[in-house]
Design a protein around this motif. Structure first.
Motif, PDB file in Angstrom:
ATOM      1  N   GLU A 222      -9.658  -6.476  -9.928  1.00 46.88           N
ATOM      2  CA  GLU A 222     -10.352  -5.555  -9.310  1.00 46.88           C
ATOM      3  C   GLU A 222      -9.040  -4.356  -9.449  1.00 46.88           C
ATOM      4  O   GLU A 222      -7.792  -4.563  -9.645  1.00 46.88           O
ATOM      5  N   PHE A 223      -9.516  -2.876  -9.388  1.00 47.19           N
ATOM      6  CA  PHE A 223      -8.435  -2.156  -9.450  1.00 47.19           C
ATOM      7  C   PHE A 223      -8.026  -1.364  -8.261  1.00 47.19           C
ATOM      8  O   PHE A 223      -8.648  -1.178  -7.239  1.00 47.19           O
ATOM      9  N   GLU A 224      -6.653  -2.202  -8.078  1.00 47.01           N
ATOM     10  CA  GLU A 224      -5.998  -1.815  -6.937  1.00 47.01           C
ATOM     11  C   GLU A 224      -4.611  -1.042  -7.120  1.00 47.01           C
ATOM     12  O   GLU A 224      -3.476  -1.833  -7.276  1.00 47.01           O
ATOM     13  N   PRO A 225      -4.719   0.211  -7.357  1.00 49.47           N
ATOM     14  CA  PRO A 225      -3.290   0.910  -7.780  1.00 49.47           C
ATOM     15  C   PRO A 225      -2.338   1.012  -6.649  1.00 49.47           C
ATOM     16  O   PRO A 225      -2.513   0.850  -5.352  1.00 49.47           O
ATOM     17  N   ALA A 226      -1.139   1.233  -7.007  1.00 49.56           N
ATOM     18  CA  ALA A 226       0.223   1.150  -6.134  1.00 49.56           C
ATOM     19  C   ALA A 226      -0.099   2.537  -5.341  1.00 49.56           C
ATOM     20  O   ALA A 226       0.117   3.813  -5.943  1.00 49.56           O
ATOM     21  N   VAL A 227      -0.373   2.375  -4.100  1.00 49.78           N
ATOM     22  CA  VAL A 227      -0.259   3.529  -3.050  1.00 49.78           C
ATOM     23  C   VAL A 227       1.052   3.811  -2.571  1.00 49.78           C
ATOM     24  O   VAL A 227       1.359   3.006  -1.798  1.00 49.78           O
ATOM     25  N   SER A 228       1.489   5.201  -2.946  1.00 47.92           N
ATOM     26  CA  SER A 228       3.080   5.275  -2.491  1.00 47.92           C
ATOM     27  C   SER A 228       3.048   5.600  -1.222  1.00 47.92           C
ATOM     28  O   SER A 228       2.112   5.925  -0.530  1.00 47.92           O
ATOM     29  N   LYS A 229       4.446   5.595  -0.602  1.00 49.02           N
ATOM     30  CA  LYS A 229       4.383   5.779   0.723  1.00 49.02           C
ATOM     31  C   LYS A 229       3.968   7.313   0.972  1.00 49.02           C
ATOM     32  O   LYS A 229       3.806   7.481   2.183  1.00 49.02           O
ATOM     33  N   GLU A 230       4.541   8.064   0.111  1.00 49.35           N
ATOM     34  CA  GLU A 230       4.304   9.432   0.452  1.00 49.35           C
ATOM     35  C   GLU A 230       2.827   9.674   0.249  1.00 49.35           C
ATOM     36  O   GLU A 230       2.363  10.425   1.162  1.00 49.35           O
ATOM     37  N   LEU A 231       1.988   9.055  -0.623  1.00 51.03           N
ATOM     38  CA  LEU A 231       0.596   9.335  -0.623  1.00 51.03           C
ATOM     39  C   LEU A 231      -0.070   8.816   0.557  1.00 51.03           C
ATOM     40  O   LEU A 231      -0.902   9.433   1.300  1.00 51.03           O
TER      41      LEU A 231
END
Length: 244
Positions: A68-77
């Motif tokens: 599954e596509f699970e990109p790294a969501v940054s703390k800023e985002l």
């Protein structure tokens, strides 16, 4: 959590190409008896994430080999999304993502970062003003001239756009983000905004996305049809995906 192997999963599907959700739960309850229901649902999610099973449609699964596509969501985002949710509680549809997520699919690695915020039609101006109060380089539906003069080459910028109704969106770490199917279609629909990802790079993105990830072609085509780009995207699917 007990590890489940690919061989065990394949055994479930040896007599059937597809299994319903309740059938998988039954298999898990046999393999892992006397567990809480939540354990089985969490295990199914993990099996999907690992690419051992995949959704064919709602409630129907087959054995899989893609992730599954699970990109790294940054703390800023993540922080930006939660602030927007708090400041605009009436918003039902909102999603955010970062163009750097595309780096894993491209040959040329982008050094710039474009944060895209998509919100309900009619609320773009309010969201734009809110973000502009905290960040520089914030744009709302930028024109080709603005993209060329101010966004290309910018180390980090923010773009506010309207979210197309019925666009495929998901949630990851409590942050609403576009599904990979939506990103793939938007790259074709918004050629000016995503000019760095056109031509050969677009073909690279489609090739690697379809090869490595569990992309729903029905979802991809449905959204492409809604945006009037089905024929163009079908050609990319055939030449870079199904025709590999």
């Amino acid at each position: 959590m007990e590890k489940i192997s690919r061989n065990q999963v394949n055994e479930w599907f040896k007599n059937n190409q597809f299994l319903m959700h309740y059938q998988l739960i039954n298999e898990l309850s046999t393999l892992l008896p006397n567990r809480k229901p939540g354990t089985y649902y969490a295990t199914l999610h993990r099996l999907k994430k690992e690419g051992l099973i995949r959704n064919v449609r709602r409630g129907l699964y087959e054995a899989g080999s893609k992730r599954e596509f699970e990109p790294a969501v940054s703390k800023e985002l993540s922080g930006l999304f939660k602030k927007l949710r708090k400041s605009f509680p009436y918003l039902e549809n909102l999603c955010v993502w970062n163009s750097r997520w595309l780096n894993e699919f491209t040959v040329q690695q982008a050094l710039s970062s474009m944060v895209i915020i998509e919100t309900e039609r009619g609320t773009e101006e309010s969201v734009f003003e809110y973000i502009k109060a905290s960040y520089s380089r914030v744009f709302i539906d930028p024109t080709p001239k603005e993209i060329n003069n101010y966004i290309l080459g910018c180390k980090k910028c923010f773009v506010v756009r309207s979210l197309v109704t019925e666009a495929p969106v998901t949630s990851f770490d409590n942050v609403a983000i576009p599904r990979l199917e939506k990103i793939l279609v938007d790259l074709v629909c918004e050629k000016d905004l995503f000019v760095s990802f056109q031509g050969e790079e677009l073909r690279n993105i489609y090739h690697r996305a379809l090869k490595d990830y569990d992309v729903s072609l029905s979802t991809l085509r449905r959204y492409a049809r809604r945006r009037g780009k089905l024929e163009e995207i079908d050609k990319l699917i055939v030449t870079q995906g199904e025709g590999m």
